[in-house]
Every structure is written in C-alpha cells, then in structure tokens.
Design a protein around this motif. Sequence first.
Motif, PDB file in Angstrom:
ATOM      1  N   ALA A  64      -4.116 -13.491 -30.058  1.00 32.55           N
ATOM      2  CA  ALA A  64      -3.153 -14.266 -29.273  1.00 32.55           C
ATOM      3  C   ALA A  64      -3.462 -15.749 -29.397  1.00 32.55           C
ATOM      4  N   VAL A  65      -2.451 -16.546 -29.159  1.00 30.45           N
ATOM      5  CA  VAL A  65      -2.597 -18.001 -29.122  1.00 30.45           C
ATOM      6  C   VAL A  65      -1.994 -18.484 -27.811  1.00 30.45           C
ATOM      7  N   THR A  66      -2.733 -19.326 -27.119  1.00 29.13           N
ATOM      8  CA  THR A  66      -2.231 -19.912 -25.887  1.00 29.13           C
ATOM      9  C   THR A  66      -1.478 -21.208 -26.213  1.00 29.13           C
ATOM     10  N   VAL A  67      -0.260 -21.290 -25.710  1.00 31.82           N
ATOM     11  CA  VAL A  67       0.598 -22.455 -25.945  1.00 31.82           C
ATOM     12  C   VAL A  67       0.856 -23.135 -24.611  1.00 31.82           C
ATOM     13  N   TRP A  68       0.517 -24.422 -24.533  1.00 30.81           N
ATOM     14  CA  TRP A  68       0.758 -25.203 -23.323  1.00 30.81           C
ATOM     15  C   TRP A  68       1.859 -26.225 -23.585  1.00 30.81           C
ATOM     16  N   GLY A  69       2.567 -26.605 -22.549  1.00 27.29           N
ATOM     17  CA  GLY A  69       3.614 -27.607 -22.694  1.00 27.29           C
ATOM     18  C   GLY A  69       4.321 -27.848 -21.372  1.00 27.29           C
ATOM     19  N   SER A  70       5.154 -28.846 -21.342  1.00 26.15           N
ATOM     20  CA  SER A  70       5.818 -29.291 -20.122  1.00 26.15           C
ATOM     21  C   SER A  70       6.751 -28.235 -19.545  1.00 26.15           C
ATOM     22  N   ALA A  71       6.747 -28.143 -18.217  1.00 26.44           N
ATOM     23  CA  ALA A  71       7.706 -27.290 -17.518  1.00 26.44           C
ATOM     24  C   ALA A  71       9.037 -27.999 -17.290  1.00 26.44           C
ATOM     25  N   ARG A  72       9.104 -29.298 -17.605  1.00 25.18           N
ATOM     26  CA  ARG A  72      10.269 -30.104 -17.227  1.00 25.18           C
ATOM     27  C   ARG A  72      11.205 -30.418 -18.397  1.00 25.18           C
ATOM     28  N   THR A  73      10.898 -29.910 -19.571  1.00 27.69           N
ATOM     29  CA  THR A  73      11.718 -30.229 -20.746  1.00 27.69           C
ATOM     30  C   THR A  73      12.950 -29.334 -20.785  1.00 27.69           C
ATOM     31  N   PRO A  74      14.161 -29.915 -20.837  1.00 29.01           N
ATOM     32  CA  PRO A  74      15.386 -29.099 -20.832  1.00 29.01           C
ATOM     33  C   PRO A  74      15.625 -28.403 -22.174  1.00 29.01           C
ATOM     34  N   GLU A  75      16.498 -27.416 -22.129  1.00 29.20           N
ATOM     35  CA  GLU A  75      16.763 -26.591 -23.311  1.00 29.20           C
ATOM     36  C   GLU A  75      17.395 -27.384 -24.448  1.00 29.20           C
ATOM     37  N   ASP A  76      18.109 -28.450 -24.154  1.00 32.57           N
ATOM     38  CA  ASP A  76      18.784 -29.208 -25.204  1.00 32.57           C
ATOM     39  C   ASP A  76      17.896 -30.302 -25.822  1.00 32.57           C
ATOM     40  N   HIS A  77      16.627 -30.354 -25.446  1.00 30.49           N
ATOM     41  CA  HIS A  77      15.703 -31.354 -25.986  1.00 30.49           C
ATOM     42  C   HIS A  77      15.116 -30.850 -27.308  1.00 30.49           C
ATOM     43  N   PRO A  78      14.925 -31.734 -28.286  1.00 27.03           N
ATOM     44  CA  PRO A  78      14.330 -31.301 -29.572  1.00 27.03           C
ATOM     45  C   PRO A  78      12.969 -30.620 -29.403  1.00 27.03           C
ATOM     46  N   TRP A  79      12.206 -30.997 -28.394  1.00 24.92           N
ATOM     47  CA  TRP A  79      10.911 -30.351 -28.183  1.00 24.92           C
ATOM     48  C   TRP A  79      11.075 -28.866 -27.851  1.00 24.92           C
ATOM     49  N   TYR A  80      12.184 -28.512 -27.187  1.00 25.42           N
ATOM     50  CA  TYR A  80      12.424 -27.106 -26.845  1.00 25.42           C
ATOM     51  C   TYR A  80      12.535 -26.279 -28.125  1.00 25.42           C
ATOM     52  N   ARG A  81      13.270 -26.801 -29.106  1.00 22.39           N
ATOM     53  CA  ARG A  81      13.396 -26.115 -30.392  1.00 22.39           C
ATOM     54  C   ARG A  81      12.034 -25.990 -31.070  1.00 22.39           C
ATOM     55  N   LEU A  82      11.216 -27.014 -30.917  1.00 22.07           N
ATOM     56  CA  LEU A  82       9.862 -27.001 -31.445  1.00 22.07           C
ATOM     57  C   LEU A  82       9.061 -25.838 -30.832  1.00 22.07           C
ATOM     58  N   GLY A  83       9.233 -25.647 -29.529  1.00 19.44           N
ATOM     59  CA  GLY A  83       8.539 -24.562 -28.842  1.00 19.44           C
ATOM     60  C   GLY A  83       9.019 -23.196 -29.286  1.00 19.44           C
ATOM     61  N   VAL A  84      10.339 -23.052 -29.443  1.00 14.54           N
ATOM     62  CA  VAL A  84      10.896 -21.773 -29.901  1.00 14.54           C
ATOM     63  C   VAL A  84      10.365 -21.433 -31.292  1.00 14.54           C
ATOM     64  N   ASP A  85      10.387 -22.396 -32.180  1.00 16.67           N
ATOM     65  CA  ASP A  85       9.898 -22.170 -33.540  1.00 16.67           C
ATOM     66  C   ASP A  85       8.407 -21.812 -33.548  1.00 16.67           C
ATOM     67  N   THR A  86       7.648 -22.474 -32.696  1.00 14.97           N
ATOM     68  CA  THR A  86       6.214 -22.187 -32.620  1.00 14.97           C
ATOM     69  C   THR A  86       5.975 -20.754 -32.163  1.00 14.97           C
ATOM     70  N   GLY A  87       6.686 -20.319 -31.137  1.00 15.04           N
ATOM     71  CA  GLY A  87       6.541 -18.942 -30.655  1.00 15.04           C
ATOM     72  C   GLY A  87       6.929 -17.920 -31.696  1.00 15.04           C
ATOM     73  N   ARG A  88       8.029 -18.177 -32.390  1.00 14.01           N
ATOM     74  CA  ARG A  88       8.484 -17.237 -33.431  1.00 14.01           C
ATOM     75  C   ARG A  88       7.471 -17.142 -34.564  1.00 14.01           C
ATOM     76  N   LEU A  89       6.998 -18.283 -35.035  1.00 13.24           N
ATOM     77  CA  LEU A  89       6.066 -18.295 -36.163  1.00 13.24           C
ATOM     78  C   LEU A  89       4.733 -17.645 -35.793  1.00 13.24           C
ATOM     79  N   LEU A  90       4.302 -17.820 -34.561  1.00 11.09           N
ATOM     80  CA  LEU A  90       3.063 -17.167 -34.134  1.00 11.09           C
ATOM     81  C   LEU A  90       3.211 -15.645 -34.169  1.00 11.09           C
ATOM     82  N   HIS A  91       4.347 -15.147 -33.684  1.00  9.64           N
ATOM     83  CA  HIS A  91       4.564 -13.701 -33.772  1.00  9.64           C
ATOM     84  C   HIS A  91       4.584 -13.229 -35.217  1.00  9.64           C
ATOM     85  N   GLU A  92       5.278 -13.961 -36.064  1.00 12.01           N
ATOM     86  CA  GLU A  92       5.364 -13.562 -37.477  1.00 12.01           C
ATOM     87  C   GLU A  92       3.996 -13.576 -38.152  1.00 12.01           C
ATOM     88  N   ALA A  93       3.070 -14.384 -37.630  1.00 10.33           N
ATOM     89  CA  ALA A  93       1.716 -14.429 -38.176  1.00 10.33           C
ATOM     90  C   ALA A  93       0.803 -13.387 -37.537  1.00 10.33           C
TER      91      ALA A  93
END
Length: 255
Positions: free
Chosen positions: A73-102
């Motif tokens: 497992a990998v622990t991922v930390w990040g802001s609770a205040r970032t909205p879904e339409d922010h580019p960082w949100y997409r960054l988080g989604v991609d990170t979660g997906r790639l971790l599962h694929e690995a």
Amino acid sequence: MAPIRPNDPSYFYEGPVMRRGEGRRIAPTTTTDQRLLGEQPNSDWLHTDPWRVMRIQSEFVEGFGALADIRHAVTVWGSARTPEDHPWYRLGVDTGRLLHEAGYAVITGGGPGLMEAANRGCSEAGGLSVGLGIELPHEQGLNEWVNLGLNFRYFFVRKTMFVKYAQAFICLPGGFGTLDELFEALVLVQTGKVSEFPIILVGTDYWGGLVDWIRSRMLDEGLISESDPDLLYVTDDPEDAVNRVVAAHAGRRLR
C-alpha cells in the motif's frame, strides 16, 4: 523515605500502584471490584484517563485487525479543501489509479478533496481504496470512494496506521494536516524508525519553495544533515511518482 510497615495508614495500594504520603490522596473506601459491579450513577467514568487507555487500545486493535491483510500500500496525503474541478484533483485521481495498476492499495485520510481524488482513482480502477478518518468538528465521515474505512478518535493511532501498512508516502498539495504528516514521515525516515521509504511530493510549483527553504536555510544553518534533503523527491508526473515507489520497493525487497 521511611520503610513501609504493615498497617501503616500513610500508604495504600490501588492494584499495582502504591500511593504514599499524608495529604496526597485519601485511600478509597471501596475496592475496584465493588465499583465495577456496583450501579453507576452517571457515565462520567467513560471519559476518565484510565478508561481512555482502553479506548486507545481498542482503536489499535481494530485498526490492526482491519488492515492486517494489506500487503502493499501507499499512503497518499493531500488537502481536504480542493474542489473537484481543480487540476490538482485530476492529479490525485491519476495517482490513485496508477498506484492500483502498479499493485498497491491506496490509503488516505478518507476525507474530501485530494484524499477523495486518490481514493476515487484507485476505486474506479478496481483497487483497494482505504480511508482512515478522524473525528473533527468541521469534517465528518468518509468519502464515497472508500471501500475499506475506519474512523478514529485519536490522531496518533491514525498516524500509526498510515505508516504501518505503507511502503511509501505521496504528498499532493495540502495544508497544515498534510505538512504535519509529511514532516512526521520525514522524521521517521531520518531517524531510521522506518527504512528506505520514499517520500514523494507531487507538484513542483507548490512544493518547490519549501524544498528550497529546507536546502538553503536548514541545511546551511547545519540543522539537518547533508543527505537529509534527498529524502524528498519532487515531481509533477504521477507516473514518475509511482515508478519511484515501485523501484524503491523492489530494491528494498532485494536487500
């Protein structure tokens, strides 16, 4: 200190604890068994420090039991205040997906924002998405993308779970909570409490100033060792971050 003599009224025992000295404490008139089996006039006893120890213990037991089967497992930390339409949100989604694929489960604080994003990326890809929540006055409950969730009363129990079942830490942009987890992880690695754990910061524009300050001020002042800044790896690419995790984990297994 004078020796203890039989029937000396200046001391008494409470289980394994010996109390001594006039005026410090009055010996109880009932035994622990009597108080346990007797009628409780109110629930105040639930909030006393000795009882809290049992509650803390139960949180450790529940956490260890629920997470024991997680192998990678990998622990991922990040802001609770970032909205879904922010580019960082997409960054988080991609990170979660790639971790599962690995081959990794994703562990987050279970909240909204970038924690939700990492959980979502992992869950949508079919992975194990773990959320470790905490009682907070302004943030309650786990996000909908968590498929294994625990909610804690105590920060320090939760922090243990973040570390115990992870092979790496990834920090997305975040606030005080993210910084708290980041520097705690740094201290654990720096002091050898956990070994060869990569700590990866995703977002060079966000994290760059902090890393520069660590190098230009803390290192220059001799407050950290020459190699300590290298404990942090900064990237803008989630794939690069995940590859770093895989490489470090593989090297650790070989050793």
